[in-house]
Design a protein around this motif. Structure first.
Motif, PDB file in Angstrom:
ATOM      1  N   GLN A   4      -6.455  17.443   2.464  1.00  0.00           N
ATOM      2  CA  GLN A   4      -7.173  16.198   2.175  1.00  0.00           C
ATOM      3  C   GLN A   4      -7.274  15.971   0.668  1.00  0.00           C
ATOM      4  O   GLN A   4      -7.118  14.830   0.177  1.00  0.00           O
ATOM      5  CB  GLN A   4      -8.582  16.276   2.803  1.00  0.00           C
ATOM      6  CG  GLN A   4      -9.372  14.980   2.675  1.00  0.00           C
ATOM      7  CD  GLN A   4      -8.747  13.841   3.455  1.00  0.00           C
ATOM      8  OE1 GLN A   4      -8.431  13.992   4.637  1.00  0.00           O
ATOM      9  NE2 GLN A   4      -8.520  12.699   2.791  1.00  0.00           N
TER      10      GLN A   4
ATOM     11  N   LEU B 119      -3.901  14.783  -0.447  1.00  0.00           N
ATOM     12  CA  LEU B 119      -3.703  13.387  -0.064  1.00  0.00           C
ATOM     13  C   LEU B 119      -4.464  12.458  -1.003  1.00  0.00           C
ATOM     14  O   LEU B 119      -3.947  11.389  -1.398  1.00  0.00           O
ATOM     15  CB  LEU B 119      -4.162  13.180   1.381  1.00  0.00           C
ATOM     16  CG  LEU B 119      -4.072  11.748   1.922  1.00  0.00           C
ATOM     17  CD1 LEU B 119      -2.609  11.253   1.882  1.00  0.00           C
ATOM     18  CD2 LEU B 119      -4.628  11.674   3.352  1.00  0.00           C
ATOM     19  N   ASP B 120      -5.661  12.861  -1.366  1.00  0.00           N
ATOM     20  CA  ASP B 120      -6.451  12.033  -2.286  1.00  0.00           C
ATOM     21  C   ASP B 120      -5.735  11.900  -3.634  1.00  0.00           C
ATOM     22  O   ASP B 120      -5.700  10.801  -4.244  1.00  0.00           O
ATOM     23  CB  ASP B 120      -7.836  12.639  -2.484  1.00  0.00           C
ATOM     24  CG  ASP B 120      -8.688  12.544  -1.223  1.00  0.00           C
ATOM     25  OD1 ASP B 120      -8.364  11.723  -0.340  1.00  0.00           O
ATOM     26  OD2 ASP B 120      -9.694  13.314  -1.102  1.00  0.00           O
TER      27      ASP B 120
ATOM     28  N   ASN C 225       6.160   6.209  -1.611  1.00  0.00           N
ATOM     29  CA  ASN C 225       5.480   6.097  -0.315  1.00  0.00           C
ATOM     30  C   ASN C 225       5.800   7.264   0.615  1.00  0.00           C
ATOM     31  O   ASN C 225       4.974   7.671   1.431  1.00  0.00           O
ATOM     32  CB  ASN C 225       5.886   4.777   0.349  1.00  0.00           C
ATOM     33  CG  ASN C 225       5.297   3.573  -0.385  1.00  0.00           C
ATOM     34  OD1 ASN C 225       4.264   3.701  -1.052  1.00  0.00           O
ATOM     35  ND2 ASN C 225       5.941   2.427  -0.260  1.00  0.00           N
TER      36      ASN C 225
ATOM     37  N   LEU D 273      -0.254  12.371   4.423  1.00  0.00           N
ATOM     38  CA  LEU D 273      -1.112  11.790   5.459  1.00  0.00           C
ATOM     39  C   LEU D 273      -0.815  12.409   6.821  1.00  0.00           C
ATOM     40  O   LEU D 273      -1.730  12.685   7.614  1.00  0.00           O
ATOM     41  CB  LEU D 273      -0.891  10.275   5.494  1.00  0.00           C
ATOM     42  CG  LEU D 273      -1.769   9.495   6.483  1.00  0.00           C
ATOM     43  CD1 LEU D 273      -3.247   9.667   6.126  1.00  0.00           C
ATOM     44  CD2 LEU D 273      -1.397   8.010   6.477  1.00  0.00           C
TER      45      LEU D 273
ATOM     46  N   ALA E 147      -0.312   6.902  -6.232  1.00  0.00           N
ATOM     47  CA  ALA E 147       0.332   5.726  -5.634  1.00  0.00           C
ATOM     48  C   ALA E 147      -0.318   4.449  -6.134  1.00  0.00           C
ATOM     49  O   ALA E 147       0.357   3.426  -6.352  1.00  0.00           O
ATOM     50  CB  ALA E 147       0.257   5.815  -4.118  1.00  0.00           C
ATOM     51  N   ASP E 148      -1.616   4.498  -6.325  1.00  0.00           N
ATOM     52  CA  ASP E 148      -2.320   3.316  -6.821  1.00  0.00           C
ATOM     53  C   ASP E 148      -1.846   2.964  -8.232  1.00  0.00           C
ATOM     54  O   ASP E 148      -1.858   1.787  -8.640  1.00  0.00           O
ATOM     55  CB  ASP E 148      -3.829   3.558  -6.827  1.00  0.00           C
ATOM     56  CG  ASP E 148      -4.392   3.635  -5.414  1.00  0.00           C
ATOM     57  OD1 ASP E 148      -3.731   3.159  -4.464  1.00  0.00           O
ATOM     58  OD2 ASP E 148      -5.516   4.207  -5.224  1.00  0.00           O
TER      59      ASP E 148
ATOM     60  N   GLN F 255       3.484  10.102   0.091  1.00  0.00           N
ATOM     61  CA  GLN F 255       2.153   9.735   0.581  1.00  0.00           C
ATOM     62  C   GLN F 255       2.093   9.866   2.099  1.00  0.00           C
ATOM     63  O   GLN F 255       1.117  10.365   2.663  1.00  0.00           O
ATOM     64  CB  GLN F 255       1.819   8.312   0.143  1.00  0.00           C
ATOM     65  CG  GLN F 255       0.398   7.888   0.458  1.00  0.00           C
ATOM     66  CD  GLN F 255       0.116   6.474  -0.032  1.00  0.00           C
ATOM     67  OE1 GLN F 255       1.050   5.678  -0.279  1.00  0.00           O
ATOM     68  NE2 GLN F 255      -1.157   6.158  -0.187  1.00  0.00           N
TER      69      GLN F 255
ATOM     70  N   ASN G 114      -2.743   9.564  -3.269  1.00  0.00           N
ATOM     71  CA  ASN G 114      -3.197   8.169  -3.161  1.00  0.00           C
ATOM     72  C   ASN G 114      -3.546   7.606  -4.539  1.00  0.00           C
ATOM     73  O   ASN G 114      -3.278   6.421  -4.836  1.00  0.00           O
ATOM     74  CB  ASN G 114      -4.411   8.075  -2.233  1.00  0.00           C
ATOM     75  CG  ASN G 114      -4.022   8.247  -0.769  1.00  0.00           C
ATOM     76  OD1 ASN G 114      -2.873   7.979  -0.391  1.00  0.00           O
ATOM     77  ND2 ASN G 114      -4.981   8.679   0.064  1.00  0.00           N
ATOM     78  N   GLN G 115      -4.145   8.437  -5.378  1.00  0.00           N
ATOM     79  CA  GLN G 115      -4.483   7.980  -6.734  1.00  0.00           C
ATOM     80  C   GLN G 115      -3.207   7.677  -7.539  1.00  0.00           C
ATOM     81  O   GLN G 115      -3.122   6.678  -8.280  1.00  0.00           O
ATOM     82  CB  GLN G 115      -5.322   9.043  -7.447  1.00  0.00           C
ATOM     83  CG  GLN G 115      -6.728   9.189  -6.878  1.00  0.00           C
ATOM     84  CD  GLN G 115      -7.508  10.299  -7.556  1.00  0.00           C
ATOM     85  OE1 GLN G 115      -7.003  10.924  -8.518  1.00  0.00           O
ATOM     86  NE2 GLN G 115      -8.736  10.539  -7.067  1.00  0.00           N
TER      87      GLN G 115
END
Length: 395
Positions: A256, A259-260, A273, A280, A266-267, A276, A263-264
């Motif tokens: 987790q 993944l966090d 992708n 996930l 990717a932002d 990511q 995601n940061q």
């Protein structure tokens, strides 16, 4: 009392006292007879006839036929003699025992016989006239014997009752053994203690109870061992699942966190992708495995609870059923005891009718006595006796 007379008159008076009574009718003496005895002697110094007032009294012939009289060691046999013969014998014994200078004169009169009083376990209580030599047994018969109505053949009925009592006694022993077995099982006892001194037929049935006890105990022990083994396995399984769940929680926490981070990135447009999606997917798989392990732990705990309940039921549940069965057997025993008591009472009454001494005792208050004595049924009755017929078990 001293009566002064000329010596010649005194000598004639003594002679009359000694031998004059032989002209009167005299009945044969029996046990229990009351005798008025008076002794006189010639007092040479006073020149008068002297009465032995200190010992002149009423005496009773004892059950052994002996008249116990002062100064006569061992008494004197009275039964079978008449009063004149006894007076002569008593006079000679006193002369010898006391070394008297002259033969004393003895007068003996038979007192009138008093009726005896009878009460207790007899058909008719009250006062009864007696005859010489009559026994306690004869008085029991004269009073009507047993107060309970009997059939025409009490001996046959007693024999049948004895057989029925033997059957009930055997049944009582068997039920007692079963009750002991059920109580031992209900209390979880390791051994079964039963009486050893029983007849072969009862002993064989007791062995059956011992065998049932042994088989039930072995079955309970096997069932307990199986359940305890299952509880041990389930406890181990739960421990293993909890360890796996703990490790999986650590993996999920790291996944987790990864993944966090992705995601940061990717932002910011720094991560593709595909990366990511992989992170996930990993988190999703770990969560699925975590849920599966949690369900497995829950199921194992449920199975553990069931096994523990089964163990309690195998132990206390079986004990409870045994105690309920024991109560039922105890009720049967109470009914049997009532039957046994009823038949025993009837048998006792029949035994009394056939042989009073087998179940009764005679308690007698002798005339003038303050304390009773117990006498045999063949003992003679004495004048004025108070006789109580009572059970042998009474105190």
């Amino acid at each position: 009392m001293t009566i002064k007379r000329p010596r010649a008159i005194a000598t004639l008076l003594l002679a009359w006292l000694c031998f004059g009574a032989t002209l009167a009718n005299s009945e044969e003496i029996n046990t229990g007879d009351s005798l008025d005895i008076a002794v006189f002697e010639w007092d040479r110094e006073a020149g008068a006839i002297r009465s032995w007032e200190t010992i002149n009294n009423e005496y009773t012939v004892a059950e052994d036929g002996i008249l116990y009289f002062p100064f006569i060691d061992g008494g004197i046999v009275a039964v079978g003699l008449d009063t004149n013969e006894l007076a002569s014998s008593l006079s000679s014994r006193l002369l010898e025992s006391l070394s008297l200078p002259d033969l004393p004169a003895v007068q003996i009169k038979q007192s009138s016989t008093e009726p005896v009083s009878v009460y207790g376990f007899v058909r008719n209580t009250g006062r009864f006239d007696i005859r010489p030599g009559q026994t306690i047994r004869e008085i029991f018969v004269a009073a009507g014997g047993s107060p309970i109505a009997l059939n025409a053949n009490p001996g046959l009925e007693l024999s049948e009752l004895t057989q029925r009592l033997d059957v009930l006694q055997s049944r009582r022993t068997i039920l007692s053994a079963r009750l002991a077995r059920l109580r031992a099982e209900g209390e979880g006892a390791a051994t079964l203690d039963l009486p050893e001194d029983v007849d072969p037929e009862v002993a064989e049935k007791q062995k059956r109870e011992e065998k049932v006890f042994s088989l039930n105990r072995e079955r309970t022990e096997r069932q307990t061992q199986l359940l305890e083994g299952r509880i041990g396995l389930l406890t181990g399984e739960i421990g293993s699942l909890q360890t796996q769940l703990k490790n999986l929680s650590l993996q999920l926490e790291l996944a987790q966190e990864q993944l966090d981070n992705i995601n940061q990135l990717a932002d910011r447009g720094l991560a593709v992708n595909a990366r990511q999606l992989d992170a996930l997917s990993l988190v999703s798989n770990l969560e699925t495995r975590q849920l599966t392990l949690q369900l497995a732990v829950t199921e194992a705990r449920q199975n553990l609870s069931v096994a523990e309940l089964d163990l309690v039921d195998a132990q206390s549940g079986a004990s409870a059923s045994r105690l309920v069965a024991a109560q039922d057997v105890e009720n049967q025993l109470l009914l049997l005891e009532d039957q046994y008591a009823t038949l025993s009472g009837r048998a006792k009454i029949l035994a009394v009718s056939l042989e009073p001494a087998s179940a009764l005792q005679a308690r007698v208050w002798r005339k003038g006595a303050t304390e009773p004595i117990f006498v045999e049924f063949d003992a003679p009755v004495m004048s004025g006796d108070i006789i109580e017929f009572r059970s042998l078990g009474d105190q």
